[in-house]
Write a protein that holds these residues in place. Structure first.
Motif, PDB file in Angstrom:
ATOM      1  N   UNK A   8     -36.925  47.076   2.377  1.00 36.18           N
ATOM      2  CA  UNK A   8     -38.116  47.233   3.193  1.00 36.18           C
ATOM      3  C   UNK A   8     -37.757  47.700   4.598  1.00 36.18           C
ATOM      4  N   UNK A   9     -38.735  48.072   5.384  1.00 36.54           N
ATOM      5  CA  UNK A   9     -38.455  48.470   6.763  1.00 36.54           C
ATOM      6  C   UNK A   9     -38.224  47.229   7.625  1.00 36.54           C
ATOM      7  N   UNK A  10     -38.897  46.150   7.265  1.00 31.70           N
ATOM      8  CA  UNK A  10     -38.719  44.873   7.950  1.00 31.70           C
ATOM      9  C   UNK A  10     -38.628  43.753   6.927  1.00 31.70           C
ATOM     10  N   UNK A  11     -37.761  42.794   7.194  1.00 33.56           N
ATOM     11  CA  UNK A  11     -37.629  41.647   6.321  1.00 33.56           C
ATOM     12  C   UNK A  11     -37.426  40.403   7.174  1.00 33.56           C
ATOM     13  N   UNK A  12     -38.333  39.440   7.011  1.00 27.43           N
ATOM     14  CA  UNK A  12     -38.201  38.160   7.687  1.00 27.43           C
ATOM     15  C   UNK A  12     -37.914  37.115   6.630  1.00 27.43           C
ATOM     16  N   UNK A  13     -36.879  36.337   6.832  1.00 26.03           N
ATOM     17  CA  UNK A  13     -36.509  35.327   5.862  1.00 26.03           C
ATOM     18  C   UNK A  13     -36.088  34.053   6.583  1.00 26.03           C
ATOM     19  N   UNK A  14     -35.932  33.019   5.823  1.00 27.59           N
ATOM     20  CA  UNK A  14     -35.505  31.748   6.402  1.00 27.59           C
ATOM     21  C   UNK A  14     -34.016  31.545   6.164  1.00 27.59           C
ATOM     22  N   UNK A  15     -33.416  30.839   7.065  1.00 30.33           N
ATOM     23  CA  UNK A  15     -31.989  30.512   6.952  1.00 30.33           C
ATOM     24  C   UNK A  15     -31.704  29.917   5.578  1.00 30.33           C
ATOM     25  N   UNK A  16     -30.653  30.432   4.946  1.00 28.40           N
ATOM     26  CA  UNK A  16     -30.249  29.925   3.647  1.00 28.40           C
ATOM     27  C   UNK A  16     -30.777  30.724   2.469  1.00 28.40           C
ATOM     28  N   UNK A 102     -18.177  66.296   6.993  1.00 29.00           N
ATOM     29  CA  UNK A 102     -19.380  65.983   6.222  1.00 29.00           C
ATOM     30  C   UNK A 102     -20.278  65.065   7.042  1.00 29.00           C
ATOM     31  N   UNK A 103     -21.398  65.595   7.462  1.00 31.25           N
ATOM     32  CA  UNK A 103     -22.309  64.844   8.322  1.00 31.25           C
ATOM     33  C   UNK A 103     -22.886  63.642   7.581  1.00 31.25           C
ATOM     34  N   UNK A 104     -22.905  62.516   8.266  1.00 37.65           N
ATOM     35  CA  UNK A 104     -23.589  61.344   7.736  1.00 37.65           C
ATOM     36  C   UNK A 104     -25.040  61.381   8.190  1.00 37.65           C
ATOM     37  N   UNK A 105     -25.958  61.286   7.241  1.00 38.45           N
ATOM     38  CA  UNK A 105     -27.394  61.258   7.525  1.00 38.45           C
ATOM     39  C   UNK A 105     -27.874  59.825   7.357  1.00 38.45           C
ATOM     40  N   UNK A 106     -28.485  59.317   8.419  1.00 41.54           N
ATOM     41  CA  UNK A 106     -28.888  57.922   8.447  1.00 41.54           C
ATOM     42  C   UNK A 106     -30.345  57.733   8.037  1.00 41.54           C
ATOM     43  N   UNK A 107     -30.598  56.613   7.403  1.00 45.09           N
ATOM     44  CA  UNK A 107     -31.963  56.183   7.170  1.00 45.09           C
ATOM     45  C   UNK A 107     -32.506  55.467   8.398  1.00 45.09           C
ATOM     46  N   UNK A 108     -33.778  55.052   8.358  1.00 47.55           N
ATOM     47  CA  UNK A 108     -34.399  54.398   9.515  1.00 47.55           C
ATOM     48  C   UNK A 108     -33.980  52.946   9.680  1.00 47.55           C
ATOM     49  N   UNK A 109     -33.328  52.386   8.670  1.00 47.33           N
ATOM     50  CA  UNK A 109     -32.847  51.019   8.771  1.00 47.33           C
ATOM     51  C   UNK A 109     -33.834  49.989   8.248  1.00 47.33           C
ATOM     52  N   UNK A 110     -33.284  48.822   7.929  1.00 45.88           N
ATOM     53  CA  UNK A 110     -34.084  47.635   7.605  1.00 45.88           C
ATOM     54  C   UNK A 110     -33.809  46.614   8.700  1.00 45.88           C
ATOM     55  N   UNK A 111     -34.873  46.177   9.349  1.00 45.56           N
ATOM     56  CA  UNK A 111     -34.737  45.173  10.403  1.00 45.56           C
ATOM     57  C   UNK A 111     -34.828  43.801   9.763  1.00 45.56           C
ATOM     58  N   UNK A 112     -33.720  43.087   9.730  1.00 48.40           N
ATOM     59  CA  UNK A 112     -33.670  41.752   9.127  1.00 48.40           C
ATOM     60  C   UNK A 112     -33.733  40.696  10.214  1.00 48.40           C
ATOM     61  N   UNK A 113     -34.668  39.776  10.043  1.00 49.93           N
ATOM     62  CA  UNK A 113     -34.786  38.637  10.950  1.00 49.93           C
ATOM     63  C   UNK A 113     -34.633  37.367  10.134  1.00 49.93           C
ATOM     64  N   UNK A 114     -33.667  36.554  10.514  1.00 52.47           N
ATOM     65  CA  UNK A 114     -33.433  35.273   9.842  1.00 52.47           C
ATOM     66  C   UNK A 114     -33.883  34.155  10.781  1.00 52.47           C
ATOM     67  N   UNK A 115     -34.899  33.416  10.341  1.00 58.39           N
ATOM     68  CA  UNK A 115     -35.463  32.361  11.194  1.00 58.39           C
ATOM     69  C   UNK A 115     -34.718  31.042  11.016  1.00 58.39           C
TER      70      UNK A 115
END
Lengths: 115, 112
Positions: A8-16, A102-115
């Motif tokens: 996903x573009x963003x992922x919020x999860x809990x510790x563990x 060979x150029x590396x093409x990047x994706x937009x990333x997934x922002x992971x937040x661990x609460x």
């Protein structure tokens, strides 16, 4: 053509908890890379694949991190027992080959937040 | 000491200014140097690359490498508001691109 996509573009999860981050590389690119970018820092190498095999996983911080690329295309980065320190943007990149031209093409990333 | 040092800024300049972005490095084995631009909430995109000491020009952008001083620069002429982004230097040692080391990035704002 389509670039590198990440879900996903963003992922919020809990510790563990366990999380999976997906990367779809550019079609035909044999090399695929995972990086982690913490706030205010540059991307930090985690692992790269040449085809289906992990050619270099020396950047994985510990055994809670694992990545696969079973068919040589889509890759999944898996993080077990997440910790707050795992919070970051996880970037995927792909390239046609592994030469420094060979150029590396990047994706937009997934922002992971661990609460 | 980090292998690649880059002043994080932020750097704010008026439109039309010449911008100078710099990185230093400690590993003399680095031989291939790149500059990436990263817009907010996007992945980095390659701007320029160079192998050797000297200058390389591409439009408004000039990349400069001084291997004797372990110092690289990116100059942006006639800066535009659309140049506002974070600029990352990156470098690799050998023929393979799989061990790219990035600087922390410099955040640039070009004000109209």
């Amino acid at each position: 053509g389509a670039g590198v996509s990440q879900t996903p573009s963003n992922k919020v999860t809990e510790k563990g908890k366990y999380v999976e981050l997906r990367c779809d590389p550019i079609s035909g690119h044999t090399a695929l890379y995972w990086y982690r970018q913490s706030l205010g820092q540059g991307p930090e190498f985690l692992i790269y694949f040449q085809g289906t095999g992990a050619a270099d996983d020396s950047g994985l911080p510990n055994d809670r991190f694992f990545a696969v690329r079973p068919e040589g295309s889509v890759s999944t980065l898996k993080i077990q027992r997440t910790e707050r320190g795992d919070s970051a943007v996880y970037l995927c990149a792909s390239s046609l080959g592994v030469l420094n031209t060979d150029t590396q093409y990047f994706g937009p990333g997934t922002r992971l937040t661990v609460l | 000491q980090k292998e690649v040092e880059q002043d994080p800024g932020p750097l704010s300049v008026p439109e039309g200014a010449i911008v100078s972005l710099n990185c230093t490095y400690s590993n003399s084995a680095f031989q291939y140097f790149m500059w990436y631009r990263q817009y907010s909430r996007k992945g980095p995109e390659l701007l320029m690359y160079t192998y050797s000491s000297g200058n390389k020009e591409d439009g408004r952008f000039t990349a400069q490498v001084d291997k004797s001083s372990k110092y690289i620069s990116l100059f942006i002429r006639d800066s535009q508001p659309s140049d506002s982004a974070t600029y990352l230097c990156a470098m690799v040692e050998g023929l393979s691109n799989n061990d790219m080391r990035f600087g922390a990035g410099t955040r640039l704002t070009v004000k109209p």
